[in-house]
Design an enzyme around this catalytic site. Structure first.
Site, PDB file in Angstrom:
ATOM      1  CD  GLU A  97       2.622  -5.562  -0.745  1.00  0.00           C
ATOM      2  OE1 GLU A  97       3.028  -7.161  -0.191  1.00  0.00           O
ATOM      3  OE2 GLU A  97       1.520  -5.148  -0.395  1.00  0.00           O
ATOM      4  CG  ASP A 121      -1.296  -4.101   1.874  1.00  0.00           C
ATOM      5  OD1 ASP A 121      -0.300  -4.577   1.910  1.00  0.00           O
ATOM      6  OD2 ASP A 121      -2.758  -4.973   1.381  1.00  0.00           O
TER       7      ASP A 121
END
Length: 530
Positions: free
Chosen positions: A274, A214
């Site tokens: 990401e 993330d």
């Protein structure tokens, strides 16, 4: 037969399972509920592994299921090495991994290294310890500006809206690029790095096959925390010409090298980041041989249904990884963006265009990430105000509705909510009554359904030699259209986003996203030819 650990790193990576894999993102809260509380869980996922095998996916990506107060639905992690009781326990996780592997499905899990929950024991210790303490140095605490320190340390804004700083009772401020309940960690602190290594090994030792990282372009912060440009002070993704000091700082690459070093000790595992970074050269830095195995390039998500925009997105995405030898990672939707059926116009038009873009995406070389429910053609849901839970809704003063509309639970079977998702009468987000025709059950035996299109396309992608080769060759095409060929395999993919039918490229039709017009490709349609 040699194991991957018997191969040199270069050969092992060239033949790695993930280089052309199809991943399926499970938004854990919304996939399947096994215990009737209206929230999806790990045993629910396990109960649907047969469906996932039938769909034809190679691997799962599970969104966070760790202990969390759920201020951001699990992305505020209080304990990264345990399962939140809402989703099950470690035994349930172990059962899921074991059974997924029996179905020949790999399991990858979300990793949240940029921040913790404000209820993490470290942050609670930091609040109690006070300014200048070792406990506070694990996070980013600063004195405020102004004669009395009442102004934030800089002008940074939160991705969720509002300032990126919150003041604590003793007068200092702490940084949170997301919600106040998600304080940013200080990655210059050795304990922060050691703790992430501990977390990596904890899940790798339990048999996970990889991680989705993330905010992989976050973590590192610039010296002095300089102000943002005023024009950059908007939530979300920035345009190409704006440099944002909150993200993509060079120090982040040292963190990814540390992650890669750990993972190299577990042959056959992978990490995807990401990465909301638009510059191709800066993006490429994340997938150098000693950093991430893969990186999400979101250009395809951001492209409208327009042949020129889609072609540009494809060319940029391929160029960004060309020099590193890394496969591109493609996706059309995820838990943070509007579902693509809705983005492409909604209703029958949006569904028709989504079918076309599915064939474009699945024709591309590299790695595919599907988002749960896209194979059913689910649109975004216009939820009532009372149902909204995304922190963006509150942080924006009820001006931004947030991401809940793409997170509504999956409809499995039956003719009324909860459509087999749960035995509960109400689910954590309400499902529309009109989803009865979108259930997996309704689509499974319908050869014209979205689900049948995905199954057939994935089967071709996995078994047809025409999908070989890592490079594309572009054809000349009428305005509003494009066609490319996979070098090495020969598959041709053509897309028509114009308002009129156009002649097909030469070849035999393998699969089309909708009805053909003789030897013409109709508007809002894509086709595969061999």
């Amino acid at each position: 037969m040699r194991r991957s650990s018997d191969l040199t790193p270069e050969i092992a990576e060239e033949s790695a399972w993930w280089r052309d894999a199809v991943f399926y993102q499970v938004y854990v809260r919304s996939f399947a509920d096994s215990n009737g509380d209206g929230v999806g869980d790990l045993d629910g996922i396990r109960s649907r592994l047969g469906y996932l095998e039938l769909l034809g996916v190679d691997a799962l990506w599970l969104t966070p299921f760790y202990r969390s107060p759920m201020a951001d639905h699990g992305y505020d992690v209080a304990d990264p090495r345990d399962v939140d009781p809402l989703f099950g326990d470690l035994a349930a996780f172990d059962r899921l991994v074991a059974e997924a592997h029996e179905h020949n499905i790999k399991v990858t899990v979300d990793l949240v290294p940029n921040h913790t929950s404000d209820l993490h024991e470290w942050f609670q210790e930091a609040l109690q310890a006070g300014p200048g303490s070792m406990e506070r140095s694990r996070y980013i605490f600063r004195e405020g500006r102004g004669f009395d320190g009442s102004q934030p340390p800089n002008n940074w804004v939160s991705v969720f809206g509002g300032p990126a700083w919150t003041r604590v009772p003793d007068g200092q401020w702490y940084l949170h690029l997301f919600a106040p309940e998600q304080p940013d960690l200080n990655w210059d602190h050795p304990e922060v790095r050691a703790d992430l290594e501990h977390t990596l090994r904890f899940w790798l030792d339990r048999g996970v096959d990889g991680f989705r990282i993330d905010v992989a372009h976050g973590m590192a912060k610039p010296d002095g925390l300089p102000d943002m440009e005023i024009r950059a002070q908007v939530p979300g993704v920035l345009s190409d010409d704006v440099r944002d000091p909150r993200f993509d700082n060079d120090g982040v690459h040292e963190i990814h090298r540390m992650i890669r070093k750990v993972m190299d000790g577990y042959p056959g595992t992978m990490a995807v980041g990401e990465i909301w970074v638009k510059d191709d050269e800066r993006f490429a830095a994340y997938v150098r041989p000693d950093e991430l195995h893969l990186g999400f390039n979101f250009r395809l998500v951001e492209a409208g249904f327009d042949a020129d925009a889609v072609r540009s997105a494809i060319e940029h995405s391929l160029a960004a990884v060309a020099l590193t030898g890394t496969p591109a990672a493609w996706t059309l939707s995820n838990h943070d963006v509007v579902r693509h059926v809705t983005r492409y116009g909604g209703g029958e038009l949006g569904e028709k265009r989504a079918r076309a873009m599915t064939l474009v995406e699945l024709a591309l070389p590299g790695v595919i990430y599907l988002y749960n429910g896209e194979e059913l053609g689910l649109p975004n849901v216009e939820l009532p105000d009372w149902a909204l839970q995304d922190p963006t809704w509150e942080r924006s003063g009820h001006t931004e509705r947030g991401r809940d509309g793409c997170r509504v639970p999956i409809p499995w079977e039956g003719t009324a909510p909860p459509f087999g998702f749960s035995t509960a009468v109400t689910t954590w987000l309400p499902q529309p009554n009109e989803w009865d025709h979108l259930t997996a059950e309704a689509q499974l035996e319908d050869p014209g359904s979205m689900l049948s299109l995905y199954r057939e396309a994935l089967e071709h992608r996995k078994t047809n030699a025409a999908f070989a080769g890592d490079e594309l060759e572009w054809y000349g095409a009428p305005a509003g259209c494009f066609a490319f060929r996979r070098k090495g395999g020969g598959l041709i993919c053509a897309l028509n986003t114009s308002g009129a039918s156009v002649p097909l490229p030469p070849g035999q039709v393998l699969l089309s996203s909708g009805p053909m017009d003789g030897d013409q490709l109709p508007p809002d349609t894509a086709v595969w030819l061999v």
